[in-house]
Design a protein around this motif. Sequence first.
Motif, mmCIF file in Angstrom:
data_model
loop_
_atom_site.group_PDB
_atom_site.id
_atom_site.type_symbol
_atom_site.label_atom_id
_atom_site.label_comp_id
_atom_site.label_asym_id
_atom_site.label_seq_id
_atom_site.Cartn_x
_atom_site.Cartn_y
_atom_site.Cartn_z
ATOM 1 N N MET A 148 6.647 16.584 25.770
ATOM 2 C CA MET A 148 7.758 17.316 25.199
ATOM 3 C C MET A 148 7.757 17.043 23.696
ATOM 4 O O MET A 148 7.617 15.908 23.253
ATOM 5 N N SER A 149 7.947 18.087 22.926
ATOM 6 C CA SER A 149 7.976 17.943 21.471
ATOM 7 C C SER A 149 9.296 17.315 21.018
ATOM 8 O O SER A 149 10.263 17.234 21.786
ATOM 9 N N ASN A 150 9.326 16.876 19.782
ATOM 10 C CA ASN A 150 10.545 16.285 19.226
ATOM 11 C C ASN A 150 11.695 17.290 19.225
ATOM 12 O O ASN A 150 12.846 16.931 19.504
ATOM 13 N N ILE A 151 11.385 18.527 18.906
ATOM 14 C CA ILE A 151 12.417 19.571 18.883
ATOM 15 C C ILE A 151 12.985 19.781 20.282
ATOM 16 O O ILE A 151 14.203 19.865 20.462
ATOM 17 N N GLN A 152 12.104 19.850 21.285
ATOM 18 C CA GLN A 152 12.558 20.030 22.663
ATOM 19 C C GLN A 152 13.397 18.836 23.110
ATOM 20 O O GLN A 152 14.414 19.007 23.780
ATOM 21 N N GLU A 153 12.982 17.637 22.731
ATOM 22 C CA GLU A 153 13.738 16.437 23.102
ATOM 23 C C GLU A 153 15.118 16.430 22.456
ATOM 24 O O GLU A 153 16.109 16.074 23.088
ATOM 25 N N ARG A 154 15.197 16.854 21.204
ATOM 26 C CA ARG A 154 16.504 16.939 20.531
ATOM 27 C C ARG A 154 17.400 17.962 21.219
ATOM 28 O O ARG A 154 18.600 17.728 21.399
ATOM 29 N N LYS A 155 16.832 19.105 21.606
ATOM 30 C CA LYS A 155 17.616 20.123 22.313
ATOM 31 C C LYS A 155 18.124 19.576 23.635
ATOM 32 O O LYS A 155 19.286 19.779 23.996
ATOM 33 N N LEU A 156 17.260 18.880 24.366
ATOM 34 C CA LEU A 156 17.655 18.295 25.642
ATOM 35 C C LEU A 156 18.792 17.300 25.443
ATOM 36 O O LEU A 156 19.784 17.329 26.166
ATOM 37 N N ASN A 157 18.674 16.455 24.446
ATOM 38 C CA ASN A 157 19.715 15.464 24.173
ATOM 39 C C ASN A 157 21.035 16.120 23.785
ATOM 40 O O ASN A 157 22.109 15.648 24.172
ATOM 41 N N LYS A 158 20.968 17.220 23.033
ATOM 42 C CA LYS A 158 22.190 17.938 22.657
ATOM 43 C C LYS A 158 22.864 18.541 23.882
ATOM 44 O O LYS A 158 24.088 18.513 24.009
ATOM 45 N N ILE A 159 22.058 19.104 24.787
ATOM 46 C CA ILE A 159 22.615 19.694 26.010
ATOM 47 C C ILE A 159 23.297 18.616 26.838
ATOM 48 O O ILE A 159 24.448 18.767 27.270
ATOM 49 N N ILE A 160 22.597 17.513 27.062
ATOM 50 C CA ILE A 160 23.134 16.431 27.880
ATOM 51 C C ILE A 160 24.386 15.846 27.242
ATOM 52 O O ILE A 160 25.386 15.593 27.925
ATOM 53 N N HIS A 161 24.374 15.671 25.933
ATOM 54 C CA HIS A 161 25.559 15.148 25.230
ATOM 55 C C HIS A 161 26.741 16.111 25.359
ATOM 56 O O HIS A 161 27.864 15.698 25.635
ATOM 57 N N SER A 162 26.471 17.397 25.191
ATOM 58 C CA SER A 162 27.527 18.400 25.297
ATOM 59 C C SER A 162 28.156 18.369 26.680
ATOM 60 O O SER A 162 29.379 18.421 26.817
ATOM 61 N N TRP A 163 27.320 18.301 27.709
ATOM 62 C CA TRP A 163 27.834 18.246 29.076
ATOM 63 C C TRP A 163 28.633 16.966 29.306
ATOM 64 O O TRP A 163 29.658 16.983 29.976
#
Length: 58
Positions: free
Chosen positions: A1-16
Amino acid sequence: MSNIQERKLNKIIHSWLVEGFITPDDEKKILIEILEGTRSYKDVLNQYLAEAKAYAGV
């Protein structure tokens, strides 16, 4: 997973998490598959709908 994808994943999880939802590992896996392009959002949504219909007996 790229850094950008990992940041997006972390943002989604944090938002939830802020909204009170805990993301189970199987859901994280699905999110990663969507971000990596191995599954489409539409395919995942169709899977969820099929599971809900089966559960409801529709």
